[in-house]
Design a protein around this motif. Structure first.
Motif, PDB file in Angstrom:
ATOM      1  N   MET A 170       9.944 -22.086  15.970  1.00 21.54           N
ATOM      2  CA  MET A 170       8.744 -21.491  15.407  1.00 21.54           C
ATOM      3  C   MET A 170       9.143 -20.593  14.238  1.00 21.54           C
ATOM      4  O   MET A 170      10.072 -19.810  14.336  1.00 21.54           O
ATOM      5  CB  MET A 170       8.011 -20.704  16.493  1.00 21.54           C
ATOM      6  N   THR A 171       8.458 -20.687  13.135  1.00 19.08           N
ATOM      7  CA  THR A 171       8.741 -19.889  11.948  1.00 19.08           C
ATOM      8  C   THR A 171       7.961 -18.588  12.007  1.00 19.08           C
ATOM      9  O   THR A 171       6.758 -18.588  12.283  1.00 19.08           O
ATOM     10  CB  THR A 171       8.336 -20.660  10.672  1.00 19.08           C
ATOM     11  N   GLU A 172       8.642 -17.464  11.737  1.00 22.24           N
ATOM     12  CA  GLU A 172       7.979 -16.161  11.716  1.00 22.24           C
ATOM     13  C   GLU A 172       7.308 -15.968  10.363  1.00 22.24           C
ATOM     14  O   GLU A 172       7.912 -16.178   9.321  1.00 22.24           O
ATOM     15  CB  GLU A 172       9.008 -15.052  11.938  1.00 22.24           C
ATOM     16  N   THR A 173       6.031 -15.594  10.383  1.00 26.34           N
ATOM     17  CA  THR A 173       5.287 -15.350   9.153  1.00 26.34           C
ATOM     18  C   THR A 173       5.249 -13.851   8.894  1.00 26.34           C
ATOM     19  O   THR A 173       4.868 -13.074   9.755  1.00 26.34           O
ATOM     20  CB  THR A 173       3.847 -15.885   9.275  1.00 26.34           C
ATOM     21  N   LEU A 174       5.660 -13.452   7.706  1.00 22.83           N
ATOM     22  CA  LEU A 174       5.614 -12.048   7.319  1.00 22.83           C
ATOM     23  C   LEU A 174       4.329 -11.767   6.568  1.00 22.83           C
ATOM     24  O   LEU A 174       3.858 -12.590   5.785  1.00 22.83           O
ATOM     25  CB  LEU A 174       6.809 -11.699   6.426  1.00 22.83           C
ATOM     26  N   SER A 175       3.760 -10.598   6.809  1.00 25.59           N
ATOM     27  CA  SER A 175       2.575 -10.187   6.079  1.00 25.59           C
ATOM     28  C   SER A 175       2.955  -9.964   4.620  1.00 25.59           C
ATOM     29  O   SER A 175       4.018  -9.420   4.324  1.00 25.59           O
ATOM     30  CB  SER A 175       2.021  -8.898   6.677  1.00 25.59           C
ATOM     31  N   ALA A 176       2.091 -10.374   3.719  1.00 21.71           N
ATOM     32  CA  ALA A 176       2.385 -10.218   2.293  1.00 21.71           C
ATOM     33  C   ALA A 176       2.429  -8.755   1.890  1.00 21.71           C
ATOM     34  O   ALA A 176       3.231  -8.359   1.055  1.00 21.71           O
ATOM     35  CB  ALA A 176       1.350 -10.964   1.465  1.00 21.71           C
ATOM     36  N   VAL A 177       1.560  -7.918   2.502  1.00 23.92           N
ATOM     37  CA  VAL A 177       1.515  -6.493   2.191  1.00 23.92           C
ATOM     38  C   VAL A 177       1.456  -5.727   3.504  1.00 23.92           C
ATOM     39  O   VAL A 177       0.654  -6.033   4.379  1.00 23.92           O
ATOM     40  CB  VAL A 177       0.282  -6.137   1.327  1.00 23.92           C
ATOM     41  N   THR A 178       2.329  -4.720   3.633  1.00 24.71           N
ATOM     42  CA  THR A 178       2.370  -3.893   4.834  1.00 24.71           C
ATOM     43  C   THR A 178       2.255  -2.433   4.440  1.00 24.71           C
ATOM     44  O   THR A 178       2.973  -1.968   3.551  1.00 24.71           O
ATOM     45  CB  THR A 178       3.709  -4.105   5.591  1.00 24.71           C
ATOM     46  N   GLU A 179       1.334  -1.719   5.077  1.00 27.42           N
ATOM     47  CA  GLU A 179       1.218  -0.277   4.845  1.00 27.42           C
ATOM     48  C   GLU A 179       2.438   0.407   5.456  1.00 27.42           C
ATOM     49  O   GLU A 179       2.808   0.119   6.594  1.00 27.42           O
ATOM     50  CB  GLU A 179      -0.052   0.268   5.495  1.00 27.42           C
ATOM     51  N   LEU A 180       3.044   1.319   4.711  1.00 26.97           N
ATOM     52  CA  LEU A 180       4.183   2.074   5.223  1.00 26.97           C
ATOM     53  C   LEU A 180       3.682   3.294   5.996  1.00 26.97           C
ATOM     54  O   LEU A 180       2.663   3.890   5.638  1.00 26.97           O
ATOM     55  CB  LEU A 180       5.074   2.538   4.068  1.00 26.97           C
ATOM     56  N   THR A 181       4.418   3.666   7.017  1.00 26.61           N
ATOM     57  CA  THR A 181       4.073   4.875   7.766  1.00 26.61           C
ATOM     58  C   THR A 181       4.385   6.092   6.900  1.00 26.61           C
ATOM     59  O   THR A 181       5.204   6.019   5.971  1.00 26.61           O
ATOM     60  CB  THR A 181       4.893   4.983   9.057  1.00 26.61           C
ATOM     61  N   PRO A 182       3.764   7.229   7.187  1.00 29.77           N
ATOM     62  CA  PRO A 182       4.117   8.449   6.451  1.00 29.77           C
ATOM     63  C   PRO A 182       5.615   8.760   6.535  1.00 29.77           C
ATOM     64  O   PRO A 182       6.226   9.166   5.543  1.00 29.77           O
ATOM     65  CB  PRO A 182       3.277   9.536   7.130  1.00 29.77           C
ATOM     66  N   GLU A 183       6.209   8.545   7.692  1.00 30.12           N
ATOM     67  CA  GLU A 183       7.652   8.801   7.848  1.00 30.12           C
ATOM     68  C   GLU A 183       8.475   7.901   6.937  1.00 30.12           C
ATOM     69  O   GLU A 183       9.441   8.350   6.317  1.00 30.12           O
ATOM     70  CB  GLU A 183       8.073   8.609   9.310  1.00 30.12           C
ATOM     71  N   ALA A 184       8.103   6.621   6.852  1.00 29.44           N
ATOM     72  CA  ALA A 184       8.821   5.695   5.974  1.00 29.44           C
ATOM     73  C   ALA A 184       8.655   6.101   4.506  1.00 29.44           C
ATOM     74  O   ALA A 184       9.608   6.016   3.717  1.00 29.44           O
ATOM     75  CB  ALA A 184       8.320   4.266   6.190  1.00 29.44           C
ATOM     76  N   CYS A 185       7.467   6.558   4.136  1.00 31.59           N
ATOM     77  CA  CYS A 185       7.229   7.021   2.761  1.00 31.59           C
ATOM     78  C   CYS A 185       8.140   8.203   2.438  1.00 31.59           C
ATOM     79  O   CYS A 185       8.790   8.232   1.382  1.00 31.59           O
ATOM     80  CB  CYS A 185       5.772   7.423   2.568  1.00 31.59           C
TER      81      CYS A 185
END
Length: 140
Positions: free
Chosen positions: A1-16
């Motif tokens: 099965m191929t994993e599909t990645l979302s084209a756009v992902t919101e970053l968490t405040p911590e990641a920002c």
């Protein structure tokens, strides 16, 4: 099965904030004479704020009229990219504890000019996105 990645992902405040701390270069957007302007700046993160240095001139004069700013950083590799936007208020750290704290932040001018004024951006909003690049035209 191929994993599909979302084209756009919101970053968490911590990641920002992690991205903001891991970078030094951004673009500052503010209003000058009623028109939007963008300036490259180098900055550091200090206690939940961003600090940069400047000299007397356009940026500093504009901030005395309208202290609302946005700052953006971004990055990319061969397959994906990211962007972080900070919106808030900027003020010169001119005296007392605010100036002393800013002076210890470790931000140094990249341009060989004297920049005695520290400016602190106090964020109201910090948002970010990561995105996966699409296929080349004709690859679908």
């Amino acid at each position: 099965m191929t994993e599909t990645l979302s084209a756009v992902t919101e970053l968490t405040p911590e990641a920002c904030w992690d991205l903001l701390r891991s970078n030094q270069f951004g673009r500052l957007a503010l209003t000058v004479g009623g028109e939007p302007e963008i300036f490259p700046i180098n900055y550091v993160v200090q206690d939940g704020t961003l600090v940069f240095r400047t000299a007397q001139g356009t940026k500093l004069a504009a901030l005395t009229v309208n202290d609302v700013v946005a700052m953006e950083i971004d990055g990319f590799d061969q397959t994906s990219g990211w962007s972080v936007v900070v919106k808030g208020q900027a003020h010169p750290a001119e005296w007392g504890a605010d100036f002393e704290d800013a002076a210890t932040a470790g931000v140094h001018p990249w341009v060989a000019t004297r920049k005695h004024v520290f400016v602190r951006i106090v964020p109201r909003f910090v948002t970010g996105r990561s995105f996966v690049f699409g296929p080349e035209p004709g690859d679908d």
